[in-house]
Design an enzyme around this catalytic site. Structure first.
Site, PDB file in Angstrom:
ATOM      1  CG  HIS A 150      -1.965  -1.182   1.071  1.00  0.00           C
ATOM      2  ND1 HIS A 150      -3.088  -0.887   0.049  1.00  0.00           N
ATOM      3  CD2 HIS A 150      -2.217  -2.358   1.496  1.00  0.00           C
ATOM      4  CE1 HIS A 150      -3.979  -1.828   0.219  1.00  0.00           C
ATOM      5  NE2 HIS A 150      -3.413  -3.037   1.030  1.00  0.00           N
ATOM      6  CB  THR A 151       4.524   1.833  -0.378  1.00  0.00           C
ATOM      7  OG1 THR A 151       4.686   0.660  -0.891  1.00  0.00           O
ATOM      8  CG2 THR A 151       4.590   1.585   1.145  1.00  0.00           C
TER       9      THR A 151
ATOM     10  N   GLY B 273      -4.680 -12.841  -4.352  1.00  0.00           N
ATOM     11  CA  GLY B 273      -4.001 -11.761  -4.277  1.00  0.00           C
ATOM     12  C   GLY B 273      -2.428 -11.810  -4.864  1.00  0.00           C
ATOM     13  CG  LEU B 274      -0.600 -15.014  -5.408  1.00  0.00           C
ATOM     14  CD1 LEU B 274      -0.528 -16.610  -5.580  1.00  0.00           C
ATOM     15  CD2 LEU B 274       0.335 -14.484  -4.551  1.00  0.00           C
ATOM     16  CB  SER B 275      -0.799  -9.565  -9.766  1.00  0.00           C
ATOM     17  OG  SER B 275      -0.806  -8.517  -8.748  1.00  0.00           O
ATOM     18  CB  SER B 276      -4.937 -13.541 -11.563  1.00  0.00           C
ATOM     19  OG  SER B 276      -6.090 -13.102 -10.763  1.00  0.00           O
ATOM     20  CB  SER B 277      -6.274  -8.290 -12.472  1.00  0.00           C
ATOM     21  OG  SER B 277      -5.655  -8.028 -11.347  1.00  0.00           O
TER      22      SER B 277
ATOM     23  CG  ASP C 204      -0.645  -5.557  -8.746  1.00  0.00           C
ATOM     24  OD1 ASP C 204       0.298  -5.761  -7.776  1.00  0.00           O
ATOM     25  OD2 ASP C 204      -1.678  -5.208  -8.788  1.00  0.00           O
TER      26      ASP C 204
ATOM     27  CE1 TYR D 248      -4.946  -1.465  -3.419  1.00  0.00           C
ATOM     28  CE2 TYR D 248      -6.017   0.155  -4.707  1.00  0.00           C
ATOM     29  CZ  TYR D 248      -4.990  -0.427  -4.370  1.00  0.00           C
ATOM     30  OH  TYR D 248      -3.639  -0.161  -4.872  1.00  0.00           O
TER      31      TYR D 248
HETATM   32  C1  GLA Z   1      -2.988  -4.412  -4.704  1.00  0.00           C
HETATM   33  C2  GLA Z   1      -2.832  -3.053  -6.109  1.00  0.00           C
HETATM   34  C3  GLA Z   1      -1.459  -2.881  -5.822  1.00  0.00           C
HETATM   35  C4  GLA Z   1      -0.859  -2.255  -4.486  1.00  0.00           C
HETATM   36  C5  GLA Z   1      -1.323  -3.623  -3.616  1.00  0.00           C
HETATM   37  C6  GLA Z   1      -0.820  -3.137  -2.195  1.00  0.00           C
HETATM   38  O1  GLA Z   1      -2.224  -5.305  -5.447  1.00  0.00           O
HETATM   39  O2  GLA Z   1      -2.971  -3.584  -7.322  1.00  0.00           O
HETATM   40  O3  GLA Z   1      -1.285  -1.553  -6.695  1.00  0.00           O
HETATM   41  O4  GLA Z   1      -1.456  -1.287  -4.188  1.00  0.00           O
HETATM   42  O5  GLA Z   1      -2.429  -3.756  -3.587  1.00  0.00           O
HETATM   43  O6  GLA Z   1       0.481  -2.843  -1.986  1.00  0.00           O
END
Ligand code: GLA
Length: 392
Positions: free
Chosen positions: A37-38, A127-131, A180, A232
């Protein structure tokens, strides 16, 4: 790569379209080692690209239609005209795909309709960025099919990052911050990326866990709490409000020492102050972690993971009982460190474990979930892998 899916999407494309695709492209999921979240606070992150990838077979059409097929169970094929793409059309999974082609056109690139078949080995909702794996694989495919040449240069890859982000922000409606997509297009085998979202600077940090006798385990809790999306956006809005109240461009301008200053305390609500404290301390932890990795000080890396998790749990309030259980159980059963990774409210944790204790830690996590009456978590060892590329 998980060899199968590249061939599978090519074969499925032949069946669907009756011709060979122009090529097959893929992009990885990610885990963030630290710096959560940075990104949307002009801060620092330290992600790696995963071995798990999303593959796309694609070919040009002579019209402006996008004809999209997913090999994932339960997803219907979608057809949409490029000119119709909007925040409500086509919706669902196809919004990620159509959004990227739409964004490239908005940016002035000469793209048209596509036939496209996609399959993914990145767990969805973990939470592994499938998108981002999907949007970046599509960006790479559109680049290749229409000969844009963006995948071949660093500056071009930044354009693809921008298109993938625009698809998520403007068409899907997810205000994500760029972490991501950047690692999906720039990750490297054996290296983490230190990303600076203020300067745009990117540097590689070698991460050879195996050589140190360690393993990085991803533990997917398989829970996804439904409040995630709104939460979020709420966290992001709260950071923006706090920065504005302090007259700053972003929270990056603050140092930990500022947190106790009377005028800072007076300008923020108690909740905003906790959110800000997470962001400011987390940014410092990223560079501390980079230093510890360079020094081979793995105990310190583990401590920083735990401090990050505590801050996300207590101050940022984006953890959940399942993630907290992974962290406490992993530490109790021999891990050096563990923390939630990604947006939170479910999804995955990363756990740093001496390799000889991996089985013991995974067994302890599995037992704990069973004793709580939760479904079994999915735990697997990962290594830092490669960015988006052409596979065929
Ligand atoms: C999600 C968002 C990212 C980031 C993280 C938290 O994965 O897609 O941009 O903000 O949360 O670090």
């Amino acid at each position: 790569m998980s060899g199968g899916i590249v061939d599978q999407v090519r074969d499925a494309y032949r069946t669907e379209v009756g011709a060979d695709p122009a090529g097959v492209w893929s992009a990885p999921g990610r885990v963030n080692l630290i710096g959560e979240h940075t990104d949307y606070n002009a801060g620092l992150c330290l992600p790696i690209a995963l071995p798990h990838r999303t593959a796309v077979a694609a070919g040009a059409r002579s019209d402006d239609r996008l004809v999209l097929t997913s090999l994932a169970p339960g997803l219907e094929p979608v057809e949409v005209d490029l000119g119709e793409v909007s925040p409500t059309v086509p919706g669902g999974w196809a919004a990620y795909v159509a959004g990227v082609v739409w964004a490239l056109r908005e940016e002035g690139y000469a793209v048209r309709g596509l036939d496209l078949v996609v399959d993914s080995a990145v767990p969805v909702g973990a939470g592994l960025s499938s998108s981002a794996a999907l949007t970046c694989a599509v960006a790479a495919a559109a680049d290749g099919v229409f000969g844009l040449g963006l995948l071949d240069t660093e500056a071009g890859r930044h354009r693809l990052v921008a298109a993938a982000m625009r698809a998520e922000n403007d068409i899907v409606g997810a205000p994500t911050g760029g972490l991501d997509q950047t690692v999906a297009l720039f990750g490297r085998a054996g290296q983490a990326l230190r990303l600076d979202f203020r300067s745009g600077e990117m540097s590689a940090v070698p991460v050879d866990f195996a050589a140190a006798g360690l393993s990085l385990v991803v533990c997917d809790t398989r829970v996804s709490h439904s409040l995630a999306d709104g939460q979020y956006a709420a966290r992001r809005a709260s950071c923006e409000r706090a920065a504005a109240a302090l007259g700053l461009d972003s929270l990056r301008e603050l140092s930990p020492a500022d947190l106790g200053r009377a005028e800072v305390v007076a300008a923020l609500s108690a909740e905003e102050l906790r959110r800000v404290r997470h962001v400011v301390t987390e940014i410092r932890r990223v560079d501390a972690c980079v230093q510890a990795l360079r020094d081979g000080d793995w105990d310190e890396v583990g401590r920083l993971f735990v401090a990050s998790h505590e801050s996300l749990r207590g101050d940022y309030e984006v953890s959940c009982v399942e993630l907290d259980a992974v962290v406490s159980e992993a530490l109790a059963s021999g891990a050096l460190g563990a923390r939630m990774t990604g947006g939170g409210f479910g999804g995955s944790a990363v756990v740093l474990v001496p390799t000889e204790r991996v089985d013991q830690v995974v067994a302890a996590l599995t037992e704990r979930f069973a004793s709580e009456g939760w479904g079994a978590p999915d735990c697997f060892v990962v290594t830092a892998s490669e960015a988006a590329r052409r596979d065929r």
